[in-house]
Design a protein around this motif. Structure first.
Motif, PDB file in Angstrom:
ATOM      1  N   GLY A 119       0.773  -1.530   0.073  1.00  0.00           N
ATOM      2  CA  GLY A 119       0.123   0.019  -0.072  1.00  0.00           C
ATOM      3  C   GLY A 119       0.821   1.305   0.457  1.00  0.00           C
ATOM      4  N   ARG A 120       0.783   1.548   1.069  1.00  0.00           N
ATOM      5  CA  ARG A 120       1.018   3.050   1.084  1.00  0.00           C
ATOM      6  C   ARG A 120       2.970   3.173   2.026  1.00  0.00           C
ATOM      7  NH1 ARG A 120      -2.682   7.955   3.191  1.00  0.00           N
ATOM      8  NH2 ARG A 120      -1.069   9.128   2.116  1.00  0.00           N
ATOM      9  N   TRP A 121       2.626   1.863   2.362  1.00  0.00           N
ATOM     10  CA  TRP A 121       4.187   1.782   2.811  1.00  0.00           C
ATOM     11  C   TRP A 121       5.342   0.748   2.243  1.00  0.00           C
ATOM     12  CZ3 TRP A 121       6.235  -3.706   5.244  1.00  0.00           C
ATOM     13  CH2 TRP A 121       7.367  -3.009   5.914  1.00  0.00           C
ATOM     14  N   THR A 122       6.407   2.139   2.329  1.00  0.00           N
ATOM     15  CA  THR A 122       7.463   1.361   1.267  1.00  0.00           C
ATOM     16  C   THR A 122       8.389   0.356   2.264  1.00  0.00           C
ATOM     17  OG1 THR A 122       6.953   3.619   0.125  1.00  0.00           O
ATOM     18  CG2 THR A 122       8.920   2.123  -0.215  1.00  0.00           C
TER      19      THR A 122
ATOM     20  N   CYS B 129       5.413 -12.575  -2.483  1.00  0.00           N
ATOM     21  CA  CYS B 129       3.640 -12.457  -3.131  1.00  0.00           C
ATOM     22  C   CYS B 129       2.582 -12.012  -2.770  1.00  0.00           C
ATOM     23  CB  CYS B 129       3.982 -14.406  -4.139  1.00  0.00           C
ATOM     24  SG  CYS B 129       5.207 -14.724  -4.141  1.00  0.00           S
ATOM     25  N   GLY B 130       2.489 -11.290  -1.391  1.00  0.00           N
ATOM     26  CA  GLY B 130       1.509 -11.076  -0.900  1.00  0.00           C
ATOM     27  C   GLY B 130       0.907 -11.630   0.762  1.00  0.00           C
ATOM     28  N   PHE B 131       1.371 -12.589   0.291  1.00  0.00           N
ATOM     29  CA  PHE B 131       0.603 -13.141   2.367  1.00  0.00           C
ATOM     30  C   PHE B 131       1.876 -12.457   3.048  1.00  0.00           C
ATOM     31  CE2 PHE B 131      -1.589 -17.478   1.130  1.00  0.00           C
ATOM     32  CZ  PHE B 131      -2.196 -16.692   0.204  1.00  0.00           C
ATOM     33  N   HIS B 132       3.396 -12.867   3.322  1.00  0.00           N
ATOM     34  CA  HIS B 132       3.763 -11.641   4.283  1.00  0.00           C
ATOM     35  C   HIS B 132       3.826 -10.602   4.147  1.00  0.00           C
ATOM     36  CE1 HIS B 132       7.765 -12.373   0.965  1.00  0.00           C
ATOM     37  NE2 HIS B 132       8.476 -11.378   2.060  1.00  0.00           N
ATOM     38  N   ALA B 133       4.260 -10.005   2.479  1.00  0.00           N
ATOM     39  CA  ALA B 133       3.511  -8.378   1.999  1.00  0.00           C
ATOM     40  C   ALA B 133       3.563  -8.544   0.507  1.00  0.00           C
ATOM     41  CB  ALA B 133       5.438  -8.273   2.328  1.00  0.00           C
ATOM     42  N   GLY B 134       3.744  -7.552   0.202  1.00  0.00           N
ATOM     43  CA  GLY B 134       3.663  -7.231  -1.082  1.00  0.00           C
ATOM     44  C   GLY B 134       2.178  -6.919  -1.578  1.00  0.00           C
ATOM     45  N   ASP B 135       1.527  -6.428  -2.331  1.00  0.00           N
ATOM     46  CA  ASP B 135       0.235  -6.038  -2.784  1.00  0.00           C
ATOM     47  C   ASP B 135       0.224  -6.368  -4.206  1.00  0.00           C
ATOM     48  OD1 ASP B 135       0.461  -3.398  -4.326  1.00  0.00           O
ATOM     49  OD2 ASP B 135       0.112  -2.261  -2.115  1.00  0.00           O
ATOM     50  N   PRO B 136      -0.966  -6.912  -4.839  1.00  0.00           N
ATOM     51  CA  PRO B 136      -0.515  -6.886  -6.138  1.00  0.00           C
ATOM     52  C   PRO B 136      -0.262  -5.869  -7.214  1.00  0.00           C
ATOM     53  CG  PRO B 136      -2.697  -7.099  -5.727  1.00  0.00           C
ATOM     54  CD  PRO B 136      -2.020  -7.155  -4.511  1.00  0.00           C
ATOM     55  N   SER B 137      -0.239  -4.527  -7.292  1.00  0.00           N
ATOM     56  CA  SER B 137       0.259  -3.550  -7.619  1.00  0.00           C
ATOM     57  C   SER B 137       2.226  -2.952  -7.389  1.00  0.00           C
ATOM     58  CB  SER B 137       0.213  -2.203  -7.389  1.00  0.00           C
ATOM     59  OG  SER B 137      -1.281  -1.754  -6.987  1.00  0.00           O
ATOM     60  N   VAL B 138       2.043  -3.473  -5.975  1.00  0.00           N
ATOM     61  CA  VAL B 138       3.606  -4.338  -5.542  1.00  0.00           C
ATOM     62  C   VAL B 138       4.158  -4.932  -6.271  1.00  0.00           C
ATOM     63  CG1 VAL B 138       5.404  -4.571  -3.855  1.00  0.00           C
ATOM     64  CG2 VAL B 138       4.052  -2.555  -3.351  1.00  0.00           C
ATOM     65  N   ILE B 139       3.600  -5.633  -6.710  1.00  0.00           N
ATOM     66  CA  ILE B 139       3.951  -6.808  -7.428  1.00  0.00           C
ATOM     67  C   ILE B 139       4.626  -6.789  -8.663  1.00  0.00           C
ATOM     68  CG2 ILE B 139       4.136  -9.312  -8.218  1.00  0.00           C
ATOM     69  CD1 ILE B 139       2.362  -9.653  -4.983  1.00  0.00           C
ATOM     70  N   ARG B 140       3.260  -6.185  -9.411  1.00  0.00           N
ATOM     71  CA  ARG B 140       4.046  -5.513 -10.652  1.00  0.00           C
ATOM     72  C   ARG B 140       4.167  -4.837 -11.075  1.00  0.00           C
ATOM     73  NH1 ARG B 140      -1.167  -4.745 -15.078  1.00  0.00           N
ATOM     74  NH2 ARG B 140      -1.640  -2.891 -13.655  1.00  0.00           N
ATOM     75  N   SER B 141       4.169  -3.900 -10.212  1.00  0.00           N
ATOM     76  CA  SER B 141       5.675  -2.704 -10.343  1.00  0.00           C
ATOM     77  C   SER B 141       6.909  -3.533 -10.238  1.00  0.00           C
ATOM     78  CB  SER B 141       5.731  -1.721  -9.261  1.00  0.00           C
ATOM     79  OG  SER B 141       6.362  -1.319  -9.338  1.00  0.00           O
ATOM     80  N   THR B 142       7.369  -4.450  -9.553  1.00  0.00           N
ATOM     81  CA  THR B 142       8.585  -4.867  -8.784  1.00  0.00           C
ATOM     82  C   THR B 142       9.162  -5.269 -10.275  1.00  0.00           C
ATOM     83  OG1 THR B 142       8.038  -5.076  -6.090  1.00  0.00           O
ATOM     84  CG2 THR B 142       9.610  -6.118  -7.076  1.00  0.00           C
ATOM     85  N   CYS B 143       7.908  -7.114 -10.106  1.00  0.00           N
ATOM     86  CA  CYS B 143       8.313  -7.542 -11.385  1.00  0.00           C
ATOM     87  C   CYS B 143       9.159  -6.948 -13.166  1.00  0.00           C
ATOM     88  CB  CYS B 143       7.133  -8.834 -12.071  1.00  0.00           C
ATOM     89  SG  CYS B 143       6.321  -9.664 -11.119  1.00  0.00           S
TER      90      CYS B 143
END
Length: 252
Positions: free
Chosen positions: A15-18, A36-50
């Motif tokens: 989210g807004r936390w970096t 992958c979103g379970f311990h950290a990350g969200d869909p937008s962060v995941i896609r941007s990172t990839c």
């Protein structure tokens, strides 16, 4: 020329936390363990990172963990093996879909935190992770600690197990990582971290917490992206390896 893979845990903002500077880390590493979103990350962060990883020519891996956002996946969870297997499959699948939108693909799996440490000895959970990965794609390698149950079971299942060492973590004499709750478990000095990595990459050994030298063979070395000074440490490691004639490249 010798070659060693450097991997880093990335995509751990939410989210807004970096957390961390992933783009800067990609200048020094060859593999990206994307949350992958379970311990950290969200869909937008995941896609941007990839997207950033693909643009930097860095290999994408699935950093799967316990369903534990509050604990950042670093706590042991007594999860039913079938439930754990389903969670791992779910996480790999989510990353595969988001990576595909950026032109990238998932090339390996690395468990995170509490799960990573558990499957060094926890046979049932290690088996769950191996079965999950095999059911998704038996060609996906699994990263793990040398001598761990997960690497033994991966080999037995016909999967490639990749032995891993840690640039910024202290070791016990038995080859396990010193728990983060113990003083001195995490290394912060870039020069010390670089020396640690050179010993691993060139001498295939590590100086443990009690000063003894332990032989260790690693195909990949992790430089954590969430530690304070992570970028400086990664830069120092890359520079030291370059000076020693060791190139950085994927284990694939």
């Amino acid at each position: 020329m010798a070659v060693i893979d450097l991997n880093s845990d990335v995509g751990e903002s939410f989210g807004r936390w970096t957390l961390g500077d992933d783009a800067a880390m990609f200048a020094s590493v060859s593999s990206a363990n994307v949350a992958c979103g379970f311990h950290a990350g969200d869909p937008s962060v995941i896609r941007s990172t990839c997207k950033k990883a693909a643009e930097a020519g860095v290999v994408i891996g699935a950093h799967v963990g316990y369903r534990d956002l509050a604990g950042f996946g670093r706590r042991f969870l007594d999860v039913d093996p079938m439930e754990l297997a389903d969670d791992v499959v779910y996480q790999i699948g989510a990353l595969q879909a988001l990576a595909a939108t950026t032109g990238g693909s998932v090339q390996y799996v690395k468990p995170h935190g509490g799960l990573y440490n558990a499957i060094v000895r926890h046979t049932a959970q290690a088996q769950a992770v191996v079965e999950a990965v095999k059911s998704v794609d038996p060609n996906l390698p699994i990263l793990g600690l040398p001598g761990s149950e997960v690497l033994r079971l991966a080999d037995a299942a016909g999967l490639r197990g990749v032995s891993e060492a840690f640039a910024d973590r202290a070791y016990n004499p038995d080859g396990t990582l010193v728990p983060r709750t113990q003083a001195g478990a995490v290394l912060h000095d870039p020069a010390e971290v670089a020396e640690h990595v050179l010993r691993m990459a060139i001498e295939q050994s590590v100086r443990t917490i009690d000063g003894s030298i332990l032989k260790i063979r690693a195909e990949s070395i992790c430089v954590h992206g969430d530690s304070p000074g992570a970028v400086a440490m990664a830069t120092a490691v890359k520079s030291a390896l370059d000076d020693a004639g060791v190139s950085i490249g994927s284990f694939l």
